[in-house]
Design an enzyme around this catalytic site. Structure first.
Site, mmCIF file in Angstrom:
data_model
loop_
_atom_site.group_PDB
_atom_site.id
_atom_site.type_symbol
_atom_site.label_atom_id
_atom_site.label_comp_id
_atom_site.label_asym_id
_atom_site.label_seq_id
_atom_site.Cartn_x
_atom_site.Cartn_y
_atom_site.Cartn_z
ATOM 1 N N HIS A 1 -4.975 -1.747 6.463
ATOM 2 C CA HIS A 1 -6.185 -2.198 5.758
ATOM 3 C C HIS A 1 -6.056 -3.683 5.408
ATOM 4 O O HIS A 1 -6.213 -4.090 4.258
ATOM 5 C CB HIS A 1 -6.416 -1.369 4.487
ATOM 6 C CG HIS A 1 -7.837 -1.442 4.001
ATOM 7 N ND1 HIS A 1 -8.432 -0.435 3.287
ATOM 8 C CD2 HIS A 1 -8.796 -2.413 4.120
ATOM 9 C CE1 HIS A 1 -9.688 -0.764 2.989
ATOM 10 N NE2 HIS A 1 -9.925 -1.967 3.488
ATOM 11 N N ARG B 1 -14.365 1.723 6.582
ATOM 12 C CA ARG B 1 -13.701 2.563 5.587
ATOM 13 C C ARG B 1 -13.138 3.786 6.290
ATOM 14 O O ARG B 1 -13.715 4.278 7.272
ATOM 15 C CB ARG B 1 -14.676 2.996 4.487
ATOM 16 C CG ARG B 1 -15.041 1.896 3.506
ATOM 17 C CD ARG B 1 -13.853 1.572 2.597
ATOM 18 N NE ARG B 1 -14.197 0.629 1.544
ATOM 19 C CZ ARG B 1 -14.060 -0.684 1.632
ATOM 20 N NH1 ARG B 1 -13.612 -1.224 2.756
ATOM 21 N NH2 ARG B 1 -14.373 -1.472 0.624
ATOM 22 N N GLU C 1 -5.687 6.500 2.276
ATOM 23 C CA GLU C 1 -4.784 5.356 2.129
ATOM 24 C C GLU C 1 -4.036 5.401 0.798
ATOM 25 O O GLU C 1 -4.596 5.814 -0.213
ATOM 26 C CB GLU C 1 -5.595 4.048 2.201
ATOM 27 C CG GLU C 1 -6.266 3.820 3.523
ATOM 28 C CD GLU C 1 -7.131 2.560 3.497
ATOM 29 O OE1 GLU C 1 -7.163 1.844 2.466
ATOM 30 O OE2 GLU C 1 -7.789 2.299 4.500
#
Length: 338
Positions: A302, A255, A284
């Site tokens: 991601h 993360r 993000e």
């Protein structure tokens, strides 16, 4: 509002159960869900989340008892969420991590939680190793060099660093399913694997480090593969980056919040570490522009978890967990109850 939501998601004939869909769905997932359930889709409704959840309570023939959610988005399954949707009794999450789900609140309310299990482990581990090789061997940077026409002008691109056959020391933060899969792959390269986690893992021969700074000091590459929580937020900080040293690299497929991005940018800019491979970011989809101008940084959006194969497998797992819940059977990949 309730009638508008119901009309927008026509149920299949004979469907008895309603499901909240709180993520964007591709055509395959949407069709698979709607073939089985009355689907109340938040993104199709156009309503604010609180209004959508309140209106869903009036769904016929019963309020939805299960919700399908995704990690990394704006929706958090927490106290406020359940206050607005007290009718829910099962949450199926499609993410590898669980930082978007308040597990303590779910347990307090008796809500079952199903996770992604090990569906993503293979793909994420492959991606992590790919990022590591790219950073060490300058694959993406050399590709840009060739595309810009620099090879015939300036000659060969600078050499990278070897991964296999050198006993390169790789420290892994988090030796769960994904971390273990990464370790298995890198062991095949001849790397020396060591790790940090909350406690030593039973049956694991790799060297265990109680703290991350000590792990970083003894590592040529550091891979972040842990969950994000209060204890692991910025687990890679200024001190850890300083302990790594100027010839070491960092890779993360966990993360964005696991790494202090400001300190990472400083360490890269000042040459305190050799490079980084990043699939996740703190804010993000916004990525710090400083990374764009660093040839020793590899960036992906991601996407470590996403392949055609894992997407199909995950869809089957979602449906399997929903069917198990509505049939009164144990969940296929339970997070709660354990």
């Amino acid at each position: 509002m309730a009638s508008a939501i119901a009309a927008a998601t026509a149920p299949p004939t004979g469907a008895q159960h309603s499901v909240l869909l709180l993520r964007r769905a591709n055509d395959y997932l949407a069709a698979t869900l709607r073939a089985r359930y009355r689907v109340l889709s938040f993104y199709d409704s156009g309503a604010p989340l609180p209004a959508f959840l309140a209106a869903s309570a009036a769904a016929e023939p019963e309020p939805p008892r299960a919700a399908l959610v995704v990690g990394g988005g704006a929706i958090r399954v927490d106290t406020a969420f359940f206050d607005a949707a007290p009718y829910l009794r099962c949450v199926v999450t499609t993410a590898a991590g669980l930082d978007h789900v308040d597990l303590a609140e779910c347990a307090r309310r008796g809500v079952l939680v199903a996770g992604a299990g090990e569906v993503f482990s293979t793909d994420v581990a492959d991606h992590a190793v790919g990022l590591l090789i790219d950073v060490l061997r300058n694959v993406s940077a050399a590709g840009r060099y060739v595309r810009r026409g620099m090879w015939p002008v300036q000659g060969d691109y600078p050499l990278g660093s070897k991964l296999g056959g050198t006993g390169k020391r790789v420290g892994i933060i988090g030796l769960g399913s994904i971390g273990s899969s990464i370790a298995k792959r890198l062991k095949a390269f001849g790397c020396v694997i060591q790790y940090h986690s909350r406690r030593p893992k039973d049956g694991v021969s790799f060297r265990y480090f109680h703290d991350v700074i000590s792990l970083a000091t003894e590592s040529d590459a550091l891979i972040v593969a842990c969950a994000l929580n209060d204890q692991t937020r910025h687990i890679v900080n200024k001190e850890v980056l300083g302990a790594l040293g100027k010839d070491s690299v960092v890779v993360t497929i966990a993360r964005g919040g696991n790494i202090d991005e400001a300190e990472l940018i400083s360490a890269l800019s000042e040459g305190k570490i050799a490079g980084a491979g990043l699939d996740v970011f703190e804010k993000e989809p916004v990525v710090p522009a400083e990374f764009f101008y660093m040839d020793n940084v590899v960036l992906t959006a991601h996407e470590a978890v996403f392949t055609t194969e894992s997407g199909s497998d995950l869809c089957d797992l979602r449906i399997g967990n929903l069917e198990a819940f509505f049939d009164g059977r144990p969940l296929l990949t339970p997070v709660l109850p354990k």
